[in-house]
Scaffold this motif. Sequence first.
Motif, PDB file in Angstrom:
ATOM      1  N   SER A  21      43.968  35.904  42.414  1.00 16.86           N
ATOM      2  CA  SER A  21      43.065  36.631  41.531  1.00 16.86           C
ATOM      3  C   SER A  21      43.842  37.207  40.361  1.00 16.86           C
ATOM      4  O   SER A  21      45.005  37.604  40.514  1.00 16.86           O
ATOM      5  CB  SER A  21      42.378  37.771  42.278  1.00 16.86           C
ATOM      6  OG  SER A  21      41.622  37.299  43.366  1.00 16.86           O
ATOM      7  N   SER A  30      35.526  36.105  29.748  1.00 14.52           N
ATOM      8  CA  SER A  30      34.585  35.043  29.422  1.00 14.52           C
ATOM      9  C   SER A  30      34.709  34.592  27.964  1.00 14.52           C
ATOM     10  O   SER A  30      34.242  33.504  27.615  1.00 14.52           O
ATOM     11  CB  SER A  30      33.149  35.484  29.701  1.00 14.52           C
ATOM     12  OG  SER A  30      32.826  36.603  28.908  1.00 14.52           O
ATOM     13  N   ALA A  70      38.415  29.386  38.187  1.00 14.72           N
ATOM     14  CA  ALA A  70      37.062  29.891  37.984  1.00 14.72           C
ATOM     15  C   ALA A  70      37.149  31.337  37.532  1.00 14.72           C
ATOM     16  O   ALA A  70      38.206  31.960  37.614  1.00 14.72           O
ATOM     17  CB  ALA A  70      36.255  29.790  39.282  1.00 14.72           C
ATOM     18  N   ARG A  71      36.040  31.853  37.029  1.00 15.50           N
ATOM     19  CA  ARG A  71      36.024  33.267  36.641  1.00 15.50           C
ATOM     20  C   ARG A  71      34.725  33.903  37.106  1.00 15.50           C
ATOM     21  O   ARG A  71      33.708  33.243  37.262  1.00 15.50           O
ATOM     22  CB  ARG A  71      36.199  33.441  35.135  1.00 15.50           C
ATOM     23  CG  ARG A  71      35.107  32.834  34.313  1.00 15.50           C
ATOM     24  CD  ARG A  71      35.258  33.160  32.827  1.00 15.50           C
ATOM     25  NE  ARG A  71      34.237  32.430  32.100  1.00 15.50           N
ATOM     26  CZ  ARG A  71      34.504  31.407  31.283  1.00 15.50           C
ATOM     27  NH1 ARG A  71      35.758  31.023  31.073  1.00 15.50           N
ATOM     28  NH2 ARG A  71      33.527  30.774  30.684  1.00 15.50           N
ATOM     29  N   ASP A  72      34.835  35.205  37.336  1.00 12.70           N
ATOM     30  CA  ASP A  72      33.677  36.037  37.664  1.00 12.70           C
ATOM     31  C   ASP A  72      33.513  37.009  36.517  1.00 12.70           C
ATOM     32  O   ASP A  72      34.298  37.963  36.378  1.00 12.70           O
ATOM     33  CB  ASP A  72      33.921  36.760  38.995  1.00 12.70           C
ATOM     34  CG  ASP A  72      32.725  37.569  39.446  1.00 12.70           C
ATOM     35  OD1 ASP A  72      31.969  38.082  38.590  1.00 12.70           O
ATOM     36  OD2 ASP A  72      32.551  37.718  40.662  1.00 12.70           O
ATOM     37  N   ASN A  73      32.526  36.758  35.671  1.00  6.38           N
ATOM     38  CA  ASN A  73      32.364  37.589  34.478  1.00  6.38           C
ATOM     39  C   ASN A  73      32.035  39.038  34.829  1.00  6.38           C
ATOM     40  O   ASN A  73      32.474  39.971  34.150  1.00  6.38           O
ATOM     41  CB  ASN A  73      31.280  36.998  33.585  1.00  6.38           C
ATOM     42  CG  ASN A  73      31.672  35.641  33.025  1.00  6.38           C
ATOM     43  OD1 ASN A  73      32.847  35.294  32.982  1.00  6.38           O
ATOM     44  ND2 ASN A  73      30.679  34.857  32.614  1.00  6.38           N
ATOM     45  N   ALA A  74      31.281  39.234  35.882  1.00 11.37           N
ATOM     46  CA  ALA A  74      30.905  40.596  36.277  1.00 11.37           C
ATOM     47  C   ALA A  74      32.125  41.408  36.694  1.00 11.37           C
ATOM     48  O   ALA A  74      32.188  42.621  36.466  1.00 11.37           O
ATOM     49  CB  ALA A  74      29.889  40.550  37.405  1.00 11.37           C
ATOM     50  N   LYS A  75      33.109  40.730  37.302  1.00 11.24           N
ATOM     51  CA  LYS A  75      34.321  41.418  37.744  1.00 11.24           C
ATOM     52  C   LYS A  75      35.450  41.290  36.721  1.00 11.24           C
ATOM     53  O   LYS A  75      36.535  41.839  36.935  1.00 11.24           O
ATOM     54  CB  LYS A  75      34.785  40.851  39.088  1.00 11.24           C
ATOM     55  CG  LYS A  75      33.812  41.129  40.220  1.00 11.24           C
ATOM     56  CD  LYS A  75      34.346  40.602  41.542  1.00 11.24           C
ATOM     57  CE  LYS A  75      33.387  40.918  42.687  1.00 11.24           C
ATOM     58  NZ  LYS A  75      33.878  40.414  43.987  1.00 11.24           N
ATOM     59  N   ASN A  76      35.188  40.557  35.628  1.00 18.62           N
ATOM     60  CA  ASN A  76      36.217  40.330  34.614  1.00 18.62           C
ATOM     61  C   ASN A  76      37.516  39.809  35.246  1.00 18.62           C
ATOM     62  O   ASN A  76      38.616  40.285  34.937  1.00 18.62           O
ATOM     63  CB  ASN A  76      36.486  41.603  33.797  1.00 18.62           C
ATOM     64  CG  ASN A  76      36.937  41.294  32.390  1.00 18.62           C
ATOM     65  OD1 ASN A  76      36.484  40.340  31.761  1.00 18.62           O
ATOM     66  ND2 ASN A  76      37.843  42.113  31.873  1.00 18.62           N
ATOM     67  N   THR A  77      37.373  38.852  36.115  1.00 20.23           N
ATOM     68  CA  THR A  77      38.485  38.347  36.926  1.00 20.23           C
ATOM     69  C   THR A  77      38.493  36.823  36.900  1.00 20.23           C
ATOM     70  O   THR A  77      37.426  36.189  36.909  1.00 20.23           O
ATOM     71  CB  THR A  77      38.352  38.850  38.376  1.00 20.23           C
ATOM     72  OG1 THR A  77      38.442  40.277  38.376  1.00 20.23           O
ATOM     73  CG2 THR A  77      39.444  38.281  39.272  1.00 20.23           C
ATOM     74  N   TYR A  79      40.151  33.403  38.867  1.00 21.53           N
ATOM     75  CA  TYR A  79      40.665  33.006  40.172  1.00 21.53           C
ATOM     76  C   TYR A  79      41.334  31.635  40.096  1.00 21.53           C
ATOM     77  O   TYR A  79      41.017  30.816  39.233  1.00 21.53           O
ATOM     78  CB  TYR A  79      39.532  32.930  41.192  1.00 21.53           C
ATOM     79  CG  TYR A  79      38.789  34.228  41.373  1.00 21.53           C
ATOM     80  CD1 TYR A  79      37.596  34.470  40.687  1.00 21.53           C
ATOM     81  CD2 TYR A  79      39.288  35.217  42.207  1.00 21.53           C
ATOM     82  CE1 TYR A  79      36.916  35.666  40.845  1.00 21.53           C
ATOM     83  CE2 TYR A  79      38.607  36.412  42.370  1.00 21.53           C
ATOM     84  CZ  TYR A  79      37.427  36.630  41.691  1.00 21.53           C
ATOM     85  OH  TYR A  79      36.764  37.831  41.844  1.00 21.53           O
TER      86      TYR A  79
END
Length: 116
Positions: A21, A30, A70-77, A79
């Motif tokens: 992460s 994003s 991949a990315r999780d926009n809500a977590k600004n993270t 992976y």
Amino acid sequence: QVQLVESGGGLVQAGGSLRLSCAAAGIIVSSKIMDWYRQAPGKQRELVARIFSVGGPYYADSVKGRFTIARDNAKNTVYLQMNSLKPEDTAVYYCHTYSTGTGNYWGQGTQVTVST
């Protein structure tokens, strides 16, 4: 101030999986090109995977089919899912981004060790 903090490294047997992460602060992942690099002992740092704000990701040939960025926009993270790990994947893995005018940003790195 831009900060990239990696986590998720460790020791795993060959054939195993890890998920790295990269939690970002000071940027919106994003809207950026986000990279995972790695550096093995005695070797140059190499680009492993890249995710763009639009379009498909890039993978080095050595990890294609085994790693997924991949990315999780809500977590600004961002992976890096690493499957079917091989001893040659052993390295310190770094998260990276670039901002025009301020340059390169790197995380502190996370060690991945794959045993036989």
